[in-house]
Write an enzyme that holds these catalytic residues in place. Structure first.
Site, short mmCIF file in Angstrom:
data_model
loop_
_atom_site.label_atom_id
_atom_site.label_comp_id
_atom_site.label_asym_id
_atom_site.label_seq_id
_atom_site.Cartn_x
_atom_site.Cartn_y
_atom_site.Cartn_z
N THR A 156 -13.87 40.13 33.49
CA THR A 156 -13.19 38.89 33.04
C THR A 156 -11.69 39.06 33.31
O THR A 156 -11.23 38.73 34.39
CB THR A 156 -13.47 38.59 31.56
N LYS A 182 -16.59 46.94 32.39
CA LYS A 182 -15.52 45.95 32.37
C LYS A 182 -14.81 46.04 31.03
O LYS A 182 -15.41 46.38 30.01
CB LYS A 182 -16.03 44.54 32.64
N THR A 193 -17.00 50.49 24.56
CA THR A 193 -15.86 49.76 25.07
C THR A 193 -16.32 48.32 25.20
O THR A 193 -17.19 47.91 24.45
CB THR A 193 -15.40 50.34 26.42
N GLU A 280 -4.24 45.95 29.27
CA GLU A 280 -3.43 44.77 29.55
C GLU A 280 -1.94 45.14 29.55
O GLU A 280 -1.40 45.60 28.56
CB GLU A 280 -3.76 43.67 28.55
N ASN A 403 -1.44 37.97 26.66
CA ASN A 403 -2.10 37.53 25.43
C ASN A 403 -1.37 36.46 24.65
O ASN A 403 -1.94 35.89 23.73
CB ASN A 403 -2.32 38.74 24.52
N SER A 408 -4.87 28.62 24.73
CA SER A 408 -6.23 28.59 25.28
C SER A 408 -6.85 27.22 25.07
O SER A 408 -6.34 26.41 24.32
CB SER A 408 -7.09 29.67 24.63
#
Lengths: 408, 408
Positions: A156, A182, A193, A280, A403, A408
């Site tokens: 993703t 992932k 994870t 990230e 983030n 969103s």
């Protein structure tokens, strides 16, 4: 993969096929994007399975489905959906998982409980059932794909596909373990994870495979953190097809069991490190080694306190040998620690010992070490024999941008 | 105060003098800066004292000194050094604290154990003894200062000075509680805040004052977090001079004790909120209210899991009603929670209930609420009567810049 590739990315390795495992990827269309987002893995009859799942109290229906299926210990298929985690969707989400498993089971002529399902992406939107069913049907008819395609299709926010492999000798038979994973944010210890899948042609009983995976997980996925956050969907599954043809392993004492366990642990560790490397906003890969703790568990908790500290992570981002923040993180861990026995290293340079700064330590090698991208922080507590290493990344503007800089 | 003033800053309030308390500030010169960095508070004979200190296992020598002095329950002076925390400095740091206390005691004609010392700033550099002694001597001879000057002199990375006051009636006597505080990063629960000091002219026995402070602390400083990090120096002290002249309070049943406790709690809460409002890089003040938990303690831990989540904090920074991240943070808290009973509010709008999104909820008031600077997140667990509110701020590029964009 809309974010820039991580500067810590490594090339996707050449991964061999695993006998008894057949991959397919298709574009189900969970999002309006031009990429495959549904992966179907077919597994030969007789495949054993083991798994670890999130410790979240709010798990996705996929996690609940896998937990139930794991009790049977056998698998014929895995379906991975990317773009929609289906978490927190109530009865509609549960129905979607059942529909996916039913469609795959119908196509393969197996029981729905032989089908494992994992989904990743936005929380709170039910997986669209018709889309998922059509995707599974398309995957059943699709040509065989390779590991790189599967690693990309399960991703993703990842900025690079992630895979690893290792081999082991069981008697005269060489077996192979391949893993893909992932995950890049919402990564924390005490669980797997995000989504990780291991495949081997070894023949191993489900209970023994579970023991091997538990042990490997404790030393790999349970020792990494990007942001201390824990997903509702985290799942690691290990599948053993047995196609290598050796005498099946059914106890930890069997010849070759140690070698297989070591190969599984190596793949888990490699995959865990890849997730941290795709943390990230990460620009530094950080290994925190804690020694001299009262126990291994205490060492791990202290290591994670350091690895989760925003002040430590921002200091490393700033290439700042700010060992005071390491002291702070040791102090807040709630574990046995004595200030006046504490020693701290950056790279190979001891900067503090016996509770005070090492007077006149050479700052040049410390600065050079911190300018690199692989950072080592060492902490010795001087109390006992407990030790652990945990891995994390730095905290940068990139994390905030990924983030926080959008709605969103 | 080298960083821009927080957008959440509030003006320093008008704070009345407290009988029996005399303030002075001087520039000891702990750093090469043009500002006062040593604060001396003289307290009349008969002053009671109570305190809470960091739970860090690596506390500063000042913290150890205060803990020992607190066992005696009386105080004649407080010295606060800004710019050097003196933490992790071994025997030299301990000697510095003793020297500061001795110099103040000599000047005031009291015991060193009547002198409380707190220091804040860089870790690992011993407080320079000659500088500190000269600073105390200068402060003994300095003119009286006001609360604003003292609040500024105890600050380090704070972007605005912080103070609060409340009053209470004890019989016919009006007593006043004034507090000042410093802190903006390395703020976490389970301890006090960085350095906070309360002063009242009420007459109250040390044990009762301690009980009042413990209770107030549990509902204020223990319920705020900026980054989950815990300082090695955190200290909150409360001093009661008794100069108001009423009959001293020595039990929680005494008339007026509840009123004084309420005033102390109000000042602690106001100060705690001011610290969050000065959270490093903060642009939003966030109140997380948790109801329906199995206990108040469970509610607080779930609230802190939400308040410490980098993903929640970056979502609020991005004005994103990402309730999935709130679900994630509830799930990882390790506390009793049932996904299918969970309800979530942003502002006054319920966005999720019974484990699923509220279909068709009105997004306009949610978006309007998130554009403001005072954000309310509500979580109901639907399990019991436990409740708690915790406070935090958002996580922004400003936090990274303050903590990562430099080498110390």
């Amino acid at each position: 993969m809309s974010h820039p590739r991580s500067p810590l990315a490594t090339p996707f390795p050449a991964l061999p096929p695993i006998a008894g495992v057949r991959l397919a990827t298709v574009r189900a269309g969970y999002k309006p994007w031009e990429r495959d987002d549904l992966t179907l893995v077919r597994l030969d009859e007789g495949t054993s399975v083991a798994g670890v799942t999130t410790r979240s109290r709010c798990p996705s229906p996929e996690v609940e489905w896998c937990r139930a299926a794991l009790t049977l210990g056998r698998a014929r298929a895995l379906v991975v959906n990317a773009g929609n985690s289906n978490a927190f969707t109530g009865a509609r989400g549960r129905a979607a998982v059942e529909a996916v498993a039913a469609r795959a089971a119908q196509g393969l002529g197996c029981q729905p409980s032989d089908v494992f399902v994992a989904s990743t992406g936005v929380i709170g939107v039910p997986l669209p059932i018709a889309t998922a069913e059509a995707g599974v049907s398309a995957a059943l008819a699709a040509p065989e794909a390779d590991w790189a395609a599967a690693a990309a299709a399960i991703s993703t926010t990842d900025t690079f596909p992630k895979g690893a492999a290792a081999t082991a000798m069981i008697g005269d038979t060489r077996v192979t373990v391949v893993g893909i994973i992932k995950g890049s944010g919402m990564i924390a210890p005490d669980m797997a994870t995000m989504l990780g899948f291991l495949f081997t042609d070894a023949a191993v009983a489900p209970a023994l495979l579970q023991a091997m995976l538990d042990r490997a997980n404790a030393r790999s996925f349970a020792c990494i953190t990007v942001d201390g956050d824990t997903s509702t969907s985290d799942t690691v599954l290990a599948f053993a097809t047995g196609a290598a043809g050796h005498t099946p392993l059914d106890s930890a004492d069997a010849a070759g069991a140690d070698a297989l366990a070591a190969a599984i642990e190596q793949v888990c560790l490699d995959l865990a490190h890849l997730v941290v490397r795709d943390g990230e906003g990460a620009t530094k890969f950080i290994a925190v080694s804690v020694t001299g703790a009262e126990s291994d568990g205490s060492a791990r908790r202290i290591g994670l306190s350091i690895a989760n500290s925003p002040l430590v992570k921002t200091a490393i981002a700033g290439e700042d040998a700010n060992w005071g923040r390491v002291v702070m993180a040791v102090g807040k861990a709630g574990e046995p620690a004595e200030r006046d026995r504490l020693a701290i290293r950056f790279g190979d340079t001891q900067v503090a010992a016996e509770g005070v700064a090492v007077e006149g330590y050479d700052e040049a090698p410390v600065a050079a070490h911190l300018r690199g991208s692989d950072i080592r922080i060492g902490v010795d507590l001087g109390l006992g024999e407990g030790r652990a290493t945990v891995w994390t990344c730095d905290l940068t503007h990139g994390y905030i941008s990924i983030n926080g800089d959008y709605r969103s």
